[in-house]
Structures are given as structure tokens and as C-alpha cells.
Design an enzyme around this catalytic site. Structure first.
Site, short mmCIF file in Angstrom:
data_model
loop_
_atom_site.label_atom_id
_atom_site.label_comp_id
_atom_site.label_asym_id
_atom_site.label_seq_id
_atom_site.Cartn_x
_atom_site.Cartn_y
_atom_site.Cartn_z
N HIS A 115 37.44 -7.05 46.86
CA HIS A 115 36.03 -6.63 46.93
C HIS A 115 35.84 -5.39 46.08
CE1 HIS A 115 32.02 -5.98 48.54
NE2 HIS A 115 32.34 -4.71 48.59
N ASP A 127 25.20 -7.43 60.12
CA ASP A 127 25.19 -6.70 58.86
C ASP A 127 23.88 -6.94 58.11
OD1 ASP A 127 26.32 -5.13 56.66
OD2 ASP A 127 26.14 -7.03 55.60
N ARG A 185 18.74 -0.22 56.88
CA ARG A 185 19.28 0.94 56.17
C ARG A 185 18.57 1.14 54.84
NH1 ARG A 185 25.16 -0.60 55.47
NH2 ARG A 185 25.28 1.32 54.27
N SER A 199 30.06 -2.24 57.05
CA SER A 199 29.28 -3.34 56.47
C SER A 199 30.18 -4.23 55.60
CB SER A 199 28.13 -2.74 55.65
OG SER A 199 27.59 -3.68 54.77
N LYS A 225 32.19 -8.15 56.79
CA LYS A 225 32.01 -9.41 56.03
C LYS A 225 33.34 -9.90 55.46
CE LYS A 225 28.76 -7.36 53.81
NZ LYS A 225 27.67 -6.80 53.05
N1 URA Z 1 27.66 -3.20 50.05
C1 URA Z 1 27.63 -3.70 51.31
O1 URA Z 1 27.95 -4.84 51.53
N2 URA Z 1 27.26 -2.87 52.29
C2 URA Z 1 26.90 -1.59 52.10
O2 URA Z 1 26.59 -0.91 53.04
C3 URA Z 1 26.92 -1.08 50.79
C4 URA Z 1 27.31 -1.94 49.78
#
Ligand code: URA
Length: 436
Positions: A82, A161, A168, A183, A187
Site C-alpha cells: 500500500h 471506514d 473526516r 483507516s 482495509k
Molecule cells: N487513505 C486512506 O485510505 N485513509 C486515510 O485516512 C487517508 C488516506
């Protein structure tokens, strides 16, 4: 439990218990708590932070808010990478088929672009017909057959999320290390992976502007991963200038296809892709020596194995293979404008953020998630940091459709600094492993 007590506790800087965090998230996802109470908690977290235990509990609560996978569905192990995002960051498009060609299972869930950074899903969708939404059966069958799928987040996957991120975005609580870490990690862990390599970017085009913040975010994420039994490692990498040469959806696909076909391309992009893939192979125990992993990756790129895996993935997900085999068929902007250097010297700086914003303005990015994208527009970088330039040499070629081109020359000139000595070519700036 009462939401106001939990909000007040965090407001006063105290640590929340796992039970309190779980209760709050569950109630919110069940719509038993209103947005304004979640917004208040998010702001309290933003201001007061969270300790490691709270971050692991928050991630866990988010992870269990909906559907998620376990490594068993992929035969016991699966790996992913990621990136925290940057300009021209197209690594995933090469890395996912490459890692699968090297024998890993890569169930990659990616996002869409927002603001000045592009999203992997949008880039893939510039190949017409490419489906980033697969049914569960299609996804698992493809993972079985090809070892790789690149898909978007479905609404029942980690729904906490999705709901929290939307909130947010409109409550100025995005730039919080515990919230970003939970977050991202909810995932990624929800994909059912056994190991994860994180590419945490720092520099003008990144979320984390300072190396210190990037290190803190990386530390938070690898510790959350370790607490969930996922083998994790983060690399801290530079995002001072765009990665590779292309910025913009179909141009980035074109650049990736070139690398997948030939094993050759812009060194910063190629080297980082190979390094991250080798780290995945290392964490999954395929090789005990990173050097061997790198060599295997370069071999799979130059012998066409990674390219063939990419083609098979595109075909499996409904993409038009003619566009892969003949990239001139990819969406193209109608006009090209070459912007040239006004002076001679070396490139000292090339501002990733400025180039990202320029491409966004051409129609290649979104201001809000519902905006549509012009896949063909973008910038091809002809000179990068450290390169020598002569007055009149091309700096960039802008591919556009007439939108967002006001002051193009000045904006490109402002993004570049040309001086007497070459600027530093920063690449990998550090590595962060779990603290325990
Ligand atoms: N990418 C995400 O998936 N979540 C965040 O909070 C910031 C960037």
C-alpha cells in the site's frame, strides 16, 4: 455506555478502552449514533491522539464493521503493498502482476484519486471495459486462477471506514496519524493478507510533508499490522518529484505497459517497484535474501512473465486487450504542448504537488469524489531532478483538451528550479519495522 462520556474522555486526553472504541464504532455503523457525535470524537482524536492499544482497537472495530477476508480463503497466505499516495505513483499497476508472476497471491483493493493524487482504480478504468467491481465469486475465482485481482472497495467491505472517511473529509480531520493508520490498516487487513509492505511517502506531493511525520505514520501502521498478526514493513520514500515520467491516467498506463513489456523504464519507478516487490517476497518467506528477490523480479519483467500476467488480469476483468497490445488506442487528449526550459543548467527541484495540481486542473483529477475524469489528459515529464538542461530543451509535454491551460508556461516554470548544480535524487529514505 454513553457517547458523550466517551467523547469527553478523549477530549480530556484520556485513553479509551477497547470496549468503548468498539461500542462507539458499532453504534455508529448501525446508525444508532448521529454524524455529529462521531465528528466530535474524530476531532477529539485529531487533537489528543491515540496510543498504540487504542489504534489497534480502533482498527479492529473498523475491520469487523462489515465483510472482510481471512488468509485461509487464499490458501493461507496473501501479500499486498500500500502506498500513502503521490503524483505519478503507478507502482501498483506493475507490482501486482509482477508479484503474482513471482508466485504470491495479491488481492489488491485500491482507491480512487482525490485532489492532486491519482487513484489506481481510475487509472485501470482508462482501459475501456476494465471492471474494478467484481462479485465475490468472480474475485475468488480470479484469485485462484491468476493469483491477482485489482478491485475497489465494495460498500459492505469495512463500511466504518467509508462512513468515517466521508465525515473526516468535511470536518478537517483527515490529517491525523491514528485516523489515517486505522483507516488504511482496517482495509488492508480486511483483504485477508498475511503480509504487507507499506510505501509511506514524504515530500511536496505526499500527505506527510516531513520525514518525521512519515516515520510516525509508518510506525503506527506496522505496529497495527503486527498486532493483527500481519507481517509488515514500511519503506519511507521520496515524493519530491513525480514518480516516473507520466502523470495522468492513460499516460501512466502507457508508461506501465512499456515497463511490463520491456523490463526497462525510468529508474526511479522501476527501482522502487522492484524493491517493494522484493520486500513482499521477503516477508512472505519466498527468499531470505532481498538481492535474490530483486533479481527474480527484474527477470520476470524482462522475460515478459509480469506482462503476460497483467494481460490476463485485464482480460479477466473485462478490459479491452487491444488497448494493452496497442497503447496508442488508449484515451488520448487532442492537443499537446511542449514547455521548454528558459535557461540552462541542472534541474534542482521539480515540484510534485504543482504538477499534480496542474493535471487535476486539466480535468485529470477530482475536487469531489463524484467528479468525472478526463482519462487522456496529463503531463509527460521530459526532465527530472538531476538532469542537465539547455535553454530551449523540452521540460514537459502537456496533453490537454483545452481546459485548465491558463498560464501553463509560467506554472511549469514555477514547478522547476534550474540551477548550477543538480538537485538531490532522493529515493528510499528509510525502513520501519514493527516495534515488537
Ligand atoms: N487513505 C486512506 O485510505 N485513509 C486515510 O485516512 C487517508 C488516506
Amino acid at each position: 455506555m454513553r457517547a458523550t462520556d466517551i467523547i469527553a474522555k478523549k477530549r480530556d486526553g484520556k485513553a479509551l478502552s477497547g470496549g468503548e472504541i468498539r461500542w462507539f464504532i458499532n453504534q455508529y455503523v448501525a446508525e444508532a449514533l448521529p454524524d455529529y457525535q462521531m465528528a466530535a470524537l474524530l476531532m477529539a482524536v485529531f487533537l489528543k491522539g491515540m496510543n498504540g492499544g487504542e489504534q489497534a482497537a480502533l482498527t479492529d472495530a473498523m475491520l469487523h464493521s462489515g465483510r472482510s477476508y481471512k488468509p485461509e480463503v487464499f490458501g493461507g497466505s496473501a501479500a499486498d503493498k500500500h502506498s500513502t499516495g503521490g503524483v505519478g505513483d503507478k507502482v501498483s499497476l506493475i507490482l501486482a502482476p509482477l508479484a503474482a508472476a513471482a508466485g504470491l497471491k495479491v488481492p489488491m483493493t485500491s482507491g480512487r484519486g482525490l485532489g492532486h493524487t491519482g487513484g489506481t482504480l481510475d487509472k485501470l478504468e482508462s482501459i475501456s471495459g476494465f471492471r474494478t467491481r467484481l462479485s465475490d465469486e468472480e474475485f475468488l475465482a480470479q484469485m485462484d486462477e491468476l493469483g491477482v485481482a485489482m478491485i475497489g472497495q465494495s460498500p459492505d467491505f469495512v463500511p466504518a471506514d467509508m462512513k468515517m472517511y466521508r465525515l473526516r473529509d468535511v470536518t478537517a480531520t483527515v490529517e491525523s496519524i491514528p485516523l489515517i493508520a486505522a483507516s488504511i490498516m482496517s482495509k488492508k487487513i480486511g483483504e485477508g493478507i498475511s503480509s504487507l509492505v507499506l510505501d509511506v511517502k514524504t515530500g511536496s506531493g505526499a500527505f506527510m510533508k516531513s520525514l518525521e511525520d512519515a516515520r510516525r505514520l509508518a510506525g503506527a501502521m506496522v505496529d497495527i499490522g503486527a498486532a493483527h498478526g500481519v507481517r509488515c514493513r514500511a519503506l519511507l520514500t521520496a515524493m519530491d518529484q513525480p514518480l516516473g515520467r507520466a502523470v495522468g491516467h492513460s499516460l501512466e498506463i502507457l508508461e506501465c505497459i512499456e515497463i511490463l513489456r520491456t523490463g526497462e523504464g525510468m529508474a526511479d519507478l522501476l527501482d522502487l517497484t522492484v524493491e517493494l516487490t522484493a520486500q513482499m517476497l521477503f516477508l512472505e518467506g519466498k527468499y531470505t535474501d532481498l538481492g535474490q528477490g530483486r533479481e527474480v523480479c527484474r527477470g520476470l519483467l524482462s522475460d515478459g512473465s509480469a506482462y503476460q500476467r497483467f494481460r490476463r488480469m485485464v482480460r479477466a476483468q473485462g478490459g479491452d486487450l487491444a488497448m494493452v497490445d496497442e497503447p496508442s488506442r488508449l484515451p488520448r487528449a487532442e492537443r499537446r504542448e511542449v514547455i521548454r526550459a528558459g535557461t540552462s543548467g541542472f534541474v534542482r527541484r521539480l515540484d510534485a504537488l504543482a504538477i499534480g495540481k496542474l493535471v487535476q486542473g486539466l480535468g485529470g483529477g477530482r475536487a469531489v469524489i463524484t467528479d468525472s475524469i478526463d482519462y487522456g489528459v496529463g503531463v509527460w515529464i521530459e526532465r527530472k531532478i538531476g538532469d542537465r538542461v539547455k535553454e530551449g530543451d523540452p521540460l514537459v509535454t502537456v496533453h490537454h483538451n483545452g481546459r485548465g491551460v491558463e498560464g501553463l508556461e509560467r506554472r511549469v516554470a514555477d514547478a522547476y528550479e534550474i540551477g548550477e548544480a543538480p538537485g538531490p535524487r532522493r529515493a528510499i529514505l528509510g525502513q520501519v519495522d514493527p516495534s515488537t
